[in-house]
Design a protein around this motif. Structure first.
Motif, short mmCIF file in Angstrom:
data_model
loop_
_atom_site.label_atom_id
_atom_site.label_comp_id
_atom_site.label_asym_id
_atom_site.label_seq_id
_atom_site.Cartn_x
_atom_site.Cartn_y
_atom_site.Cartn_z
N ILE A 44 43.76 27.58 11.30
CA ILE A 44 42.79 27.61 12.51
C ILE A 44 41.33 27.61 11.62
N PHE A 45 41.31 26.61 10.94
CA PHE A 45 40.00 26.54 9.88
C PHE A 45 39.52 25.03 9.98
N GLU A 46 39.26 24.33 10.89
CA GLU A 46 38.83 22.97 11.19
C GLU A 46 37.42 22.74 10.32
N PRO A 47 37.49 21.79 9.45
CA PRO A 47 38.36 20.45 9.30
C PRO A 47 39.27 20.69 8.07
N PHE A 48 39.43 22.00 7.58
CA PHE A 48 40.22 22.11 6.39
C PHE A 48 41.69 22.29 6.54
N GLY A 49 42.06 22.82 7.61
CA GLY A 49 43.35 23.17 7.95
C GLY A 49 43.40 23.49 9.42
N TYR A 50 43.78 22.66 10.35
CA TYR A 50 44.00 23.19 11.78
C TYR A 50 45.07 22.44 12.58
N THR A 51 45.69 23.13 13.39
CA THR A 51 46.87 22.23 14.19
C THR A 51 46.18 21.25 15.19
N ASP A 52 46.87 20.01 15.13
CA ASP A 52 46.54 18.79 15.51
C ASP A 52 47.01 18.84 17.12
N VAL A 53 46.46 19.06 17.93
CA VAL A 53 46.99 19.27 19.35
C VAL A 53 47.95 18.26 19.84
N LYS A 54 47.70 16.97 19.32
CA LYS A 54 48.70 15.64 19.77
C LYS A 54 49.80 15.90 18.94
N SER A 83 47.69 33.28 6.89
CA SER A 83 46.48 33.95 7.35
C SER A 83 45.52 34.31 6.22
N ILE A 84 44.20 34.03 6.39
CA ILE A 84 43.39 34.58 5.36
C ILE A 84 43.64 36.02 4.77
N GLU A 85 44.01 36.91 5.45
CA GLU A 85 44.46 38.24 5.06
C GLU A 85 45.69 38.14 4.15
N ALA A 86 46.59 37.42 4.44
CA ALA A 86 47.81 37.47 3.58
C ALA A 86 48.12 36.26 2.61
N ARG A 87 47.09 35.41 2.44
CA ARG A 87 47.28 34.17 1.70
C ARG A 87 47.64 34.51 0.25
N ILE A 88 46.59 35.39 -0.42
CA ILE A 88 46.84 35.73 -1.90
C ILE A 88 48.19 36.69 -1.99
N ALA A 89 48.48 37.31 -1.18
CA ALA A 89 49.71 38.38 -1.50
C ALA A 89 51.13 37.31 -1.39
N GLU A 90 50.75 36.42 -0.20
CA GLU A 90 52.14 35.43 -0.12
C GLU A 90 52.13 34.66 -1.32
N LEU A 91 51.24 34.20 -1.89
CA LEU A 91 51.31 33.30 -3.09
C LEU A 91 51.92 34.22 -4.25
N GLN A 92 51.45 35.49 -4.35
CA GLN A 92 51.99 36.49 -5.50
C GLN A 92 53.54 36.58 -5.35
N GLN A 93 53.73 36.66 -4.02
CA GLN A 93 55.26 37.03 -3.82
C GLN A 93 56.01 35.70 -3.77
N GLY A 94 55.55 34.67 -4.12
CA GLY A 94 56.26 33.50 -4.21
C GLY A 94 56.86 32.72 -3.21
N HIS A 95 56.15 33.04 -2.13
CA HIS A 95 56.42 32.44 -0.75
C HIS A 95 55.94 30.72 -0.68
N MET A 96 55.21 30.64 -1.71
CA MET A 96 54.52 29.04 -1.90
C MET A 96 54.27 28.88 -3.14
N ASP A 97 54.13 27.57 -3.57
CA ASP A 97 53.93 27.14 -4.76
C ASP A 97 52.41 26.89 -5.31
N LEU A 98 51.74 26.57 -4.28
CA LEU A 98 50.26 26.32 -4.37
C LEU A 98 49.67 26.76 -3.07
N LEU A 99 48.16 27.25 -3.12
CA LEU A 99 47.35 27.88 -1.98
C LEU A 99 46.40 26.92 -1.81
N GLY A 100 46.17 26.09 -0.76
CA GLY A 100 44.80 25.43 -0.65
C GLY A 100 44.44 26.11 0.65
N ALA A 101 43.51 26.92 0.70
CA ALA A 101 43.35 27.75 1.85
C ALA A 101 41.86 28.19 1.81
#
Length: 274
Positions: A44-54, A83-101
Motif C-alpha cells: 500500500i505504498f505507491e509507487p514502491f509497492g502496491y497492488t495493481d488492480v488489473k 506491514s510497516i509495523e511488522a516488517r522488521i520482526a518478520e525478517l528477524q523471524q525468518g519469514h523472508m530472505d530480504l526486506l525491500g519495504a
C-alpha cells in the motif's frame, strides 16, 4: 596441564567458528538450492509497492529491485506483502530472505537488521506558494507549516525550523489543501508525494515552489538478517552490478521518472550507507 587446557580451548573455539561460518554460508546456499528468494515489500505504498488492480499482483519500485537482485542471485523471486509495523520482526523471524519495504536507515534499525548499500534516497521537502518572498526553508521560521500526522515530517520541521508552527492533518490531501487555501505558509512531505500532487494541479503547479535544500533525507537499504554476512555481500554485489549496468536508473525512470506522475530526476546512486 594449563597448556593442554589452552590448546583444547583453542581447538573448540576454532570448531565453533567453522561451524558458525558453515551455517552462515548455508543460508545463502539454501536460497540458491531452492531457487527462490522471498522478498518482503509493502503493498500500500505507491509507487514502491502496491497492488495493481488489473493484475491483482504487487508491483512497484521495490518489487523491481527485488526481482533484479533475485536474477543476480540466480533465484526466482517470491514477493511477500508485509506491514510497516511488522516488517522488521518478520525478517528477524525468518519469514523472508530480504526486506525491500521503504526501509530507511536509522542507528536503531541498524542494530536490528543489516542494511545493504543504499538503493534509494527520499528527501523531505517544503512547498510554498511562488512569488510570496519565500525562497529557502529558513524563511518559513515563525510561520505555519502543514504535515501529515504520524509522518516523519513533523520531526524534520521541528529540527530544521524550531520557531515554526507545525500543523498536523489526518491525511496528505488535507495537509496539501491547507497550503492551497492559504491556511499555512508551507507544506512538508516527501519529494515523491509532493511531485505527484503538483503534477495533478496541471498548469496551476507553476504557482507553487519546492524549496531547497531539503529539510530531511531518508536513505533506504534492503534489510537482511544480522547473521547473514554472505547474503549481505551477495546483495551488495548484485546492487552494484545493477547500478553499473544502468538497471537501477531504468527502475527509477519506470516508476518515478519524467514520463510518470512524479516527473523526478535521480540524484543518487547505489553506495554504502554512511
Amino acid at each position: 596441564m594449563k597448556r593442554c587446557s589452552s590448546l583444547w580451548s583453542a581447538v573448540i573455539a576454532g570448531c565453533l567458528w567453522l561451524g558458525t561460518a558453515s551455517v552462515q554460508a548455508a543460508q545463502l546456499d539454501e536460497i540458491k538450492a531452492r531457487g527462490v528468494l522471498v522478498c518482503g515489500v509493502l503493498d500500500i505504498f505507491e509507487p514502491f509497492g502496491y497492488t495493481d488492480v488489473k493484475t491483482r499482483s504487487v508491483v512497484g519500485y521495490d518489487v523491481d529491485v527485488c526481482q533484479a537482485v533475485g536474477r543476480k542471485l540466480g533465484a526466482k523471486v517470491q514477493i511477500k506483502p508485509v506491514s510497516i509495523e511488522a516488517r522488521i520482526a518478520e525478517l528477524q523471524q525468518g519469514h523472508m530472505d530480504l526486506l525491500g519495504a521503504g526501509l530507511a536507515f536509522t542507528p536503531l534499525r541498524g542494530e536490528q537488521v543489516a542494511f545493504s548499500d543504499a538503493y534509494y534516497v527520499s528527501e523531505n521537502v517544503l512547498a510554498v506558494r511562488a512569488g510570496r518572498g519565500i525562497t529557502v526553508p529558513g524563511e518559513l521560521e515563525g510561520k505555519r507549516i502543514s504535515y501529515v500526522k504520524g509522518s516523519i515530517s513533523e520531526a524534520y520541521i521541528r529540527q530544521a525550523l524550531p520557531g515554526a508552527t507545525a500543523i498536523g492533518f489526518e491525511d496528505v490531501s488535507s495537509a496539501f489543501t491547507a497550503l492551497l487555501q492559504g491556511k499555512v505558509a508551507g507544506f512538508s512531505t516527501s519529494q515523491e508525494v509532493l511531485h505527484k500532487l503538483l503534477t495533478r494541479l496541471g498548469d496551476k503547479a507553476a504557482q507553487y515552489s519546492i524549496l531547497q535544500p531539503a529539510i530531511g533525507r531518508e536513505v533506504w537499504g534492503l534489510g537482511i538478517r544480522q547473521d547473514e554476512p554472505d547474503m549481505l555481500v551477495a546483495v551488495n554485489s548484485a546492487l552494484r552490478e545493477l547500478e553499473a549496468e544502468g538497471a537501477m536508473q531504468a527502475i527509477f525512470d519506470r516508476w518515478l521518472g519524467a514520463q510518470t506522475l512524479y516527473r523526478m530526476q535521480r540524484s543518487f546512486k547505489v553506495e554504502p550507507i554512511r
